[in-house]
Design a protein around this motif. Structure first.
Motif, short mmCIF file in Angstrom:
data_model
loop_
_atom_site.label_atom_id
_atom_site.label_comp_id
_atom_site.label_asym_id
_atom_site.label_seq_id
_atom_site.Cartn_x
_atom_site.Cartn_y
_atom_site.Cartn_z
N TRP A 13 39.05 -4.18 -2.63
CA TRP A 13 40.43 -4.28 -3.00
C TRP A 13 41.31 -3.26 -2.33
CZ3 TRP A 13 40.53 -8.59 -6.13
CH2 TRP A 13 39.30 -8.89 -6.69
N LYS A 14 42.54 -4.02 -2.14
CA LYS A 14 43.53 -3.07 -1.65
C LYS A 14 44.96 -3.23 -2.21
CE LYS A 14 45.96 -1.86 2.80
NZ LYS A 14 45.81 -2.41 4.28
N ALA A 15 45.46 -2.48 -3.03
CA ALA A 15 46.76 -2.38 -3.48
C ALA A 15 47.83 -1.57 -2.64
CB ALA A 15 46.84 -1.56 -4.70
N VAL A 16 48.88 -2.65 -2.42
CA VAL A 16 49.99 -2.00 -1.38
C VAL A 16 51.37 -2.33 -2.21
CG1 VAL A 16 51.06 -2.75 0.73
CG2 VAL A 16 48.57 -2.93 0.54
N PHE A 17 51.91 -1.23 -1.88
CA PHE A 17 53.17 -1.37 -2.68
C PHE A 17 54.52 -1.74 -1.33
CE2 PHE A 17 57.52 0.49 -3.89
CZ PHE A 17 57.57 0.05 -5.49
N ASP A 18 55.09 -2.74 -1.85
CA ASP A 18 56.23 -3.32 -0.68
C ASP A 18 57.47 -2.37 -1.09
OD1 ASP A 18 58.01 -4.73 0.52
OD2 ASP A 18 57.11 -6.45 0.20
N TRP A 20 54.23 -4.02 -6.47
CA TRP A 20 52.64 -3.90 -6.08
C TRP A 20 52.14 -5.27 -5.45
CZ3 TRP A 20 49.88 0.54 -4.90
CH2 TRP A 20 50.49 1.70 -5.61
N MET A 21 51.07 -5.25 -4.38
CA MET A 21 50.64 -6.34 -3.97
C MET A 21 49.15 -6.12 -3.99
SD MET A 21 52.83 -7.73 -0.75
CE MET A 21 52.59 -6.20 0.08
N LEU A 22 48.28 -7.02 -4.24
CA LEU A 22 46.76 -6.98 -4.33
C LEU A 22 46.23 -7.90 -3.29
CD1 LEU A 22 44.51 -5.53 -5.90
CD2 LEU A 22 44.42 -7.28 -7.39
N PHE A 23 45.24 -7.36 -2.69
CA PHE A 23 44.35 -8.16 -1.72
C PHE A 23 42.79 -7.69 -1.87
CE2 PHE A 23 48.46 -7.14 0.33
CZ PHE A 23 49.04 -8.50 0.56
N ASP A 24 42.08 -9.08 -1.97
CA ASP A 24 40.66 -8.94 -1.93
C ASP A 24 40.40 -8.97 -0.47
OD1 ASP A 24 38.00 -9.30 -2.10
OD2 ASP A 24 38.13 -10.88 -3.44
N LEU A 25 39.96 -7.87 0.06
CA LEU A 25 39.41 -7.89 1.55
C LEU A 25 38.26 -8.53 1.89
CD1 LEU A 25 40.56 -3.99 2.17
CD2 LEU A 25 41.70 -6.03 2.67
N HIS A 26 37.44 -8.64 0.96
CA HIS A 26 36.20 -9.58 1.26
C HIS A 26 36.54 -10.93 1.29
CE1 HIS A 26 32.62 -11.75 -0.04
NE2 HIS A 26 31.83 -10.67 0.52
N ASP A 27 37.42 -11.43 0.56
CA ASP A 27 37.65 -12.92 0.66
C ASP A 27 38.86 -13.17 1.61
OD1 ASP A 27 35.73 -13.40 -0.82
OD2 ASP A 27 36.92 -13.56 -2.76
N ASP A 28 39.66 -12.07 1.91
CA ASP A 28 41.00 -12.06 2.68
C ASP A 28 41.24 -11.12 3.48
OD1 ASP A 28 43.61 -12.74 3.26
OD2 ASP A 28 44.18 -12.02 1.45
N PRO A 29 40.42 -10.82 4.36
CA PRO A 29 40.44 -9.66 5.45
C PRO A 29 41.71 -9.51 6.13
CG PRO A 29 38.91 -11.27 6.45
CD PRO A 29 39.19 -11.77 4.95
N PHE A 30 42.41 -10.64 6.39
CA PHE A 30 43.85 -10.49 6.90
C PHE A 30 45.07 -10.19 5.94
CE2 PHE A 30 40.88 -12.97 9.64
CZ PHE A 30 40.87 -12.01 10.74
#
Length: 70
Positions: free
Chosen positions: A4-9, A15-25
């Motif tokens: 998991w990766k949380a990013v503050f825009d 905040w945004m959240l990404f599942d790097l396993h399913d969405d590496p880009f």
């Protein structure tokens, strides 16, 4: 937290959240459907930033902190 990766825009001030396993880009922000995970990660980041003496999302302070560590 591993996959998991949380990013503050900075521009949108959210905040945004990404599942790097399913969405590496990091193309699909899943913050709205995983609010508990996002809250956990953003709270951990805020605690870490306070512990390190970093004031919120001040990028100049973050750059200074990381450049002095290397």
């Amino acid at each position: 937290d591993g996959q998991w990766k949380a990013v503050f825009d900075q521009q949108d001030k959210q905040w945004m959240l990404f599942d790097l396993h399913d969405d590496p880009f990091e193309e699909n922000d899943i913050a709205n459907t995983n609010t508990q995970r996002l809250t956990s990660l953003s709270t951990a980041w805020e605690a870490w930033s306070k512990e390190m003496g970093i004031d919120g999302f001040d990028l100049r302070t973050l750059r200074k902190y990381y450049s002095s560590e290397r």
